[in-house]
Design a protein around this motif. Structure first.
Motif, PDB file in Angstrom:
ATOM      1  N   GLU A 279      -6.040  -2.136   8.433  1.00 27.22           N
ATOM      2  CA  GLU A 279      -5.076  -1.793   7.378  1.00 27.22           C
ATOM      3  C   GLU A 279      -5.704  -1.910   5.994  1.00 27.22           C
ATOM      4  N   ARG A 280      -6.564  -2.896   5.805  1.00 32.11           N
ATOM      5  CA  ARG A 280      -7.246  -2.998   4.509  1.00 32.11           C
ATOM      6  C   ARG A 280      -8.221  -1.838   4.324  1.00 32.11           C
TER       7      ARG A 280
ATOM      8  N   ARG B 224      -7.333   5.005   0.717  1.00 33.28           N
ATOM      9  CA  ARG B 224      -6.345   5.561  -0.200  1.00 33.28           C
ATOM     10  C   ARG B 224      -6.810   5.420  -1.651  1.00 33.28           C
TER      11      ARG B 224
ATOM     12  N   PHE C 145      -1.988  -1.064  -4.743  1.00 32.76           N
ATOM     13  CA  PHE C 145      -3.177  -1.340  -3.936  1.00 32.76           C
ATOM     14  C   PHE C 145      -3.746  -2.739  -4.181  1.00 32.76           C
TER      15      PHE C 145
ATOM     16  N   THR D 289      -6.356   1.058   3.219  1.00 33.11           N
ATOM     17  CA  THR D 289      -6.008   0.903   1.807  1.00 33.11           C
ATOM     18  C   THR D 289      -7.175   1.310   0.922  1.00 33.11           C
TER      19      THR D 289
ATOM     20  N   ALA E 104      -1.638  -5.134  -2.346  1.00 32.45           N
ATOM     21  CA  ALA E 104      -1.900  -4.988  -0.910  1.00 32.45           C
ATOM     22  C   ALA E 104      -3.148  -5.752  -0.511  1.00 32.45           C
ATOM     23  N   ARG E 105      -4.215  -5.578  -1.296  1.00 35.24           N
ATOM     24  CA  ARG E 105      -5.464  -6.255  -0.958  1.00 35.24           C
ATOM     25  C   ARG E 105      -5.334  -7.770  -1.058  1.00 35.24           C
TER      26      ARG E 105
ATOM     27  N   ARG F 162       0.829  -1.212   0.000  1.00 31.68           N
ATOM     28  CA  ARG F 162       0.000   0.000   0.000  1.00 31.68           C
ATOM     29  C   ARG F 162       0.856   1.251   0.000  1.00 31.68           C
TER      30      ARG F 162
END
Length: 213
Positions: free
Chosen positions: A173-174, A180, A146, A177, A149-150, A141
């Protein structure tokens, strides 16, 4: 051997960080390894020590050089000397436990490439892997990747029986994300999952308030 016992049984339980640092720094510097100490092997063959090495991760370790290094790194981290903590852990034998400690330290330093390299090829095999996958997602992230990250967060959440603290951290944290990415409804969904289970989770109310702006 005496210094190790003083550090683990006297200084650290009493909260004497400075004395603990002195003892453990000396022990680590000498190369002392309790696993080769005849006294410890004879009289404390089944000894183990409980050590919290990262948020949500506590391990039981036998008296060996890795224990000394991880204890020393925790004290450096406690006093804010992150570079010294990293230097110590990087000298230890690679393992899942040392990887957890390093991932947390690298994250604090913003060393995102190092976090990604450290967590390459992981699957969610245990609690330590769950933590590491979350750190991997954070690193992606912060680099702007992204989707990657996911994917890491999804793997971290795949095993529903993991401790609540680990799942909640990953959901937060997700959610960040998603924020963002501008996906506010998805972020709210993750934050509210945590809210339903732990309404006092640190920072959760602030994250929910951010969605009102």
């Amino acid at each position: 051997m005496v210094s190790l016992l003083e550090a683990t049984l006297v200084s650290l339980p009493a909260g004497d960080t400075q004395r603990g640092l002195e003892l453990l720094t000396w022990l680590f510097g000498t190369g002392y390894d309790p696993a080769t100490d005849d006294f410890i092997q004879k009289y404390l063959p089944d000894a183990s020590f409980t050590l919290p090495i990262a948020d949500g991760i506590t391990v039981q370790l036998p008296p060996d050089r890795n224990l000394i290094g991880l204890l020393l790194a925790e004290l450096y981290q406690e006093t804010g000397d992150i570079p010294a903590a990293v230097d110590v852990v990087e000298q230890l034998e690679p393992s899942t436990v040392t990887a957890v400690s390093l991932a947390e330290l690298y994250t604090q330093q913003g060393r995102w490439n190092d976090v990604v390299d450290l967590t390459e090829g992981l699957t969610n095999e245990d609690e330590a892997a769950t933590f590491l996958l979350t750190q991997r997602g954070i690193a992606f992230r912060e680099q702007g990747y992204f989707e990657a990250a996911r994917a890491s967060f999804k793997e971290s959440l795949r095993i529903r029986s993991r401790p609540a603290d680990l799942r909640h951290r990953t959901l937060i944290e997700r959610g960040l994300t998603y924020l963002r990415e501008g996906k506010r409804s998805m972020a709210r969904k993750d934050f509210e999952k945590v809210l339903a289970e732990n309404s006092s989770y640190p920072g959760l109310r602030e994250h929910l308030a951010d969605l009102q702006d």
